[in-house]
Design a protein around this motif. Structure first.
Motif, PDB file in Angstrom:
ATOM      1  N   ASP A  63      35.392  36.449  14.272  1.00 47.31           N
ATOM      2  CA  ASP A  63      36.692  35.833  13.975  1.00 47.31           C
ATOM      3  C   ASP A  63      36.851  34.450  14.600  1.00 47.31           C
ATOM      4  O   ASP A  63      37.948  33.885  14.575  1.00 47.31           O
ATOM      5  CB  ASP A  63      37.830  36.757  14.452  1.00 47.31           C
ATOM      6  CG  ASP A  63      37.933  38.011  13.597  1.00 47.31           C
ATOM      7  OD1 ASP A  63      37.485  37.990  12.433  1.00 47.31           O
ATOM      8  OD2 ASP A  63      38.464  39.024  14.092  1.00 47.31           O
ATOM      9  N   ALA A  64      35.767  33.906  15.136  1.00 44.59           N
ATOM     10  CA  ALA A  64      35.870  32.607  15.820  1.00 44.59           C
ATOM     11  C   ALA A  64      35.982  31.457  14.823  1.00 44.59           C
ATOM     12  O   ALA A  64      35.496  31.534  13.697  1.00 44.59           O
ATOM     13  CB  ALA A  64      34.658  32.405  16.729  1.00 44.59           C
ATOM     14  N   LEU A  65      36.642  30.411  15.268  1.00 44.66           N
ATOM     15  CA  LEU A  65      36.830  29.197  14.454  1.00 44.66           C
ATOM     16  C   LEU A  65      36.280  27.984  15.185  1.00 44.66           C
ATOM     17  O   LEU A  65      36.343  27.917  16.412  1.00 44.66           O
ATOM     18  CB  LEU A  65      38.324  28.905  14.249  1.00 44.66           C
ATOM     19  CG  LEU A  65      39.175  29.676  13.274  1.00 44.66           C
ATOM     20  CD1 LEU A  65      40.533  28.968  13.163  1.00 44.66           C
ATOM     21  CD2 LEU A  65      38.509  29.784  11.918  1.00 44.66           C
ATOM     22  N   LEU A  66      35.810  27.022  14.425  1.00 43.35           N
ATOM     23  CA  LEU A  66      35.596  25.663  14.934  1.00 43.35           C
ATOM     24  C   LEU A  66      36.792  24.875  14.408  1.00 43.35           C
ATOM     25  O   LEU A  66      36.887  24.575  13.217  1.00 43.35           O
ATOM     26  CB  LEU A  66      34.271  25.107  14.431  1.00 43.35           C
ATOM     27  CG  LEU A  66      33.050  25.804  15.056  1.00 43.35           C
ATOM     28  CD1 LEU A  66      31.801  25.566  14.224  1.00 43.35           C
ATOM     29  CD2 LEU A  66      32.845  25.325  16.500  1.00 43.35           C
ATOM     30  N   ALA A  67      37.724  24.585  15.297  1.00 39.86           N
ATOM     31  CA  ALA A  67      39.040  24.105  14.863  1.00 39.86           C
ATOM     32  C   ALA A  67      39.244  22.629  15.145  1.00 39.86           C
ATOM     33  O   ALA A  67      38.932  22.155  16.241  1.00 39.86           O
ATOM     34  CB  ALA A  67      40.136  24.916  15.551  1.00 39.86           C
ATOM     35  N   TRP A  68      39.760  21.926  14.151  1.00 39.09           N
ATOM     36  CA  TRP A  68      40.077  20.500  14.291  1.00 39.09           C
ATOM     37  C   TRP A  68      41.581  20.240  14.196  1.00 39.09           C
ATOM     38  O   TRP A  68      42.025  19.114  14.281  1.00 39.09           O
ATOM     39  CB  TRP A  68      39.334  19.682  13.230  1.00 39.09           C
ATOM     40  CG  TRP A  68      39.520  20.220  11.833  1.00 39.09           C
ATOM     41  CD1 TRP A  68      40.616  20.095  11.040  1.00 39.09           C
ATOM     42  CD2 TRP A  68      38.572  21.008  11.086  1.00 39.09           C
ATOM     43  NE1 TRP A  68      40.423  20.754   9.851  1.00 39.09           N
ATOM     44  CE2 TRP A  68      39.178  21.318   9.837  1.00 39.09           C
ATOM     45  CE3 TRP A  68      37.282  21.486  11.333  1.00 39.09           C
ATOM     46  CZ2 TRP A  68      38.525  22.079   8.857  1.00 39.09           C
ATOM     47  CZ3 TRP A  68      36.646  22.233  10.363  1.00 39.09           C
ATOM     48  CH2 TRP A  68      37.256  22.525   9.140  1.00 39.09           C
TER      49      TRP A  68
END
Lengths: 404, 404
Positions: B214-219
């Motif tokens: 469920d991890a994100l690379l978020a901007w």
């Protein structure tokens, strides 16, 4: 007098025909955006909204400020500093308001009429609701017939988290609505210009009584005290109803047998045929319609590179849940289902959607069409009206994208 | 060396006994808040977070800034300008970063290792997720044993809307994780001080591979580009895991056989017994626990008037949905179910709750206890540990309220 433009079903079926027909219906988005962009450059943010993110806004006038299409963000909730501004009268100053908790609301047309302060209301109940706030004229600038008024594109709308007390809880505490009342009438607390008949200028709107069920008296917006520019200390939120019905600085909430005689209700915000003035026999601008548009790629966010592209947008069901959104790249000839992204914030919120596509160089006419839970589909064409209200047409909201 | 304080079930059963036992366990909230309040008055906001709402924040140090209990708002999502700050190293400046879309992330420990820019990642996928961000040490100041470190009360936590690309989608595009990898290791891009072994200072954390799901690379955060102070241009979001595992300025994402040898993992953020140093045999500070606390009435929001009172708060299930929240006014002797308020933003978000009570003048010890969907109940007592991590005890989070 302009005639509403007719489009036949046949126009829309062939890809090329559909594209041409659609392109003919509205000004190129690029040029509309250039207008918007020069408007933004020309005018600074007025001081009462100096806290807005100026790079995200298109300043039409000091009281009509919209969010750029690409600046709405991808977090469902519109940040307060990017939310549009549309005030019918100048917003009060902090000095006009004084202590926000002492702001008074009188409630009439109930068994036990009463006046409450905001501090009182804060102890009477607590609700939080996400709801789209959309100016009645959002999309006016996309009508082909050039109706009068601010040429809003897509950005006179946002999805906001509101906190307050449910109107139904307050009314219950006052013994219920008096017999025979069929409207909920809210009065704004703006200072009225002197020497003018108050009915000509007061922001006072009546909505059908049923709208009470989900309405809030809200003192908070997106986790912070309601900004004055958005109607603080207290704003009536009528979810599913267009902006003007959500009374700012509300000072009186009355349940009434008739609609108010205020001009803003009697002749204003009416679905008047083109060339006609507003009158009470015409439908009032009340509920919004199912509607969608893309936010990215956007003509205001630079050239688009060929390859994988995330086509993103927002879709509202207005009065019920969004069930699906379809996207067309050829002006409505062929449709593909988009994916809904992020949590569902309830039927009055909007949903985000995305269609991931590998796009070759070329020109695309991107259209989006929302369908609600009960099967209501976004209309192909909205009836153009004198003041350009309630444009929810997917054709008029189609966007030309150049991929290089 | 301090011993963890034991409380017996019997202590908690009688109202009076429970109240006394609980009161004895922790410093009075009022005095803790006074400390917090004077900290706030004493220090201005550091320039890199000058855009924060200073009235809402408690400034412990320039890199440890918490949200006042009552300032968290009632809109579920914590406004960015009120979200806490906790940086292990100074945040980079805009000049250090340059073009945010050109920021590079290398991905290792996958079939086809690759380096992507943020611009690349933006076209690889799109997800939006609400998740609680909480400092590992939130609530440290409420442990009775005075563990070393910033004396956070409840405000080193917020619920944030994150937008980015799912790690699983990026990894899928790279042919999947290499065989035998059991950790996901993220490296922060902060500038390291010269002349020191990089492993002693680098912010590099390993979490179990399953956290990838469920991890994100978020901007983006709350609808706006991720602020530098919060890890922009790109932050790894590992929902359900405490703050330190959510790597800011992420420049390398590696799937590894072992946990990193960086001090922040090897000896830091360990659940060390009181009086002992951290070492790799002790449990790492990874997932958060179910936890709740009241936000209003709050000792920092003035005296409370007798009458109808809305007792409000937030509750997180950490790794699964909140099923219910119970509230006690007598230190845990009697419990009443609270009402959950507002939309459910998903299992990693928190829920708001309210209990509307008619309170007479007197003193109340208010406790809250969350139960998750699978029946996990917030613990009565957390094991106190050397660095005061992961305090989720409902007893330690109880608040004394004076009603006059």
């Amino acid at each position: 007098m302009k005639k509403p433009i007719q489009i036949t079903r046949r126009n829309m079926l062939g890809a090329t025909a559909g594209l041409i027909a659609t392109a003919a219906l509205r000004p190129a988005t690029a040029s509309a955006q250039q207008v918007a962009s020069s408007a933004s450059t020309a005018k600074p943010l007025p001081s009462y909204v100096s806290w807005k993110n100026s790079d995200s806004m298109i300043i039409h006038t000091p009281t009509t400020i919209e969010t750029k299409r690409s600046a709405i963000g991808s977090s469902i909730i519109t940040p307060s500093d990017r939310l549009f501004i549309r005030n019918n009268l100048p917003a009060p100053t902090a000095a006009d308001i004084g202590d926000v908790n002492a702001w008074k609301l009188s409630i009439e047309g109930v068994s036990k009429p009463e006046t409450f302060s905001v501090a009182d209301l804060k102890q009477m109940g607590f609700e939080t609701m996400a709801a789209v706030l959309q100016c009645s004229g959002n999309g006016r600038g996309l009508f082909p017939g050039n109706p009068s008024g601010t040429k809003w594109q897509t950005g006179a709308a946002g999805c906001v988290m509101w906190t307050g007390v449910a109107v139904r809880d307050v009314i219950k505490a006052l013994g219920g609505v008096s017999t025979g009342m069929i409207y909920m009438t809210g009065t704004g607390g703006e200072k009225l210009p002197a020497g003018i008949d108050p009915l000509a200028v007061v922001v006072e709107r009546s909505v059908p009584l049923a709208a009470m069920q989900d309405a809030l008296l809200a003192w908070e917006m997106n986790g912070e005290p309601m900004p004055l520019a958005h109607g603080g200390p207290l704003r009536l939120i009528v979810p599913g109803y267009s902006g003007v019905n959500n009374i700012k600085y509300i000072k009186r909430l009355a349940f009434t047998k008739d609609q108010t005689q205020a001009a803003i209700q009697k002749t204003g915000y009416r679905m008047s045929p083109i060339g006609q003035k507003g009158d009470p026999t015409q439908p009032a601008v009340w509920t919004m319609d199912a509607k969608s548009w893309i936010t990215s790629p956007s003509p205001d966010s630079g050239p688009i590179k060929a390859g994988q592209v995330q086509i993103k947008g927002v879709a509202l069901g207005a009065l019920e849940e969004v069930a699906k959104v379809d996207v067309s790249l050829d002006g409505g000839a062929n449709w593909q289902p988009a994916r809904l992204v992020g949590p569902d914030l309830g039927k009055y919120a909007w949903r985000q959607f995305v269609l991931s596509m590998n796009l070759k160089a070329g020109q695309y006419l991107v259209s989006t069409r929302v369908t609600t839970k009960s099967g209501v589909q976004q209309v192909a064409l909205s009836t153009e009206n004198a003041a350009g209200y309630l444009n929810s047409s997917w054709i008029y909201h189609s966007v030309r994208i150049n991929v290089a």
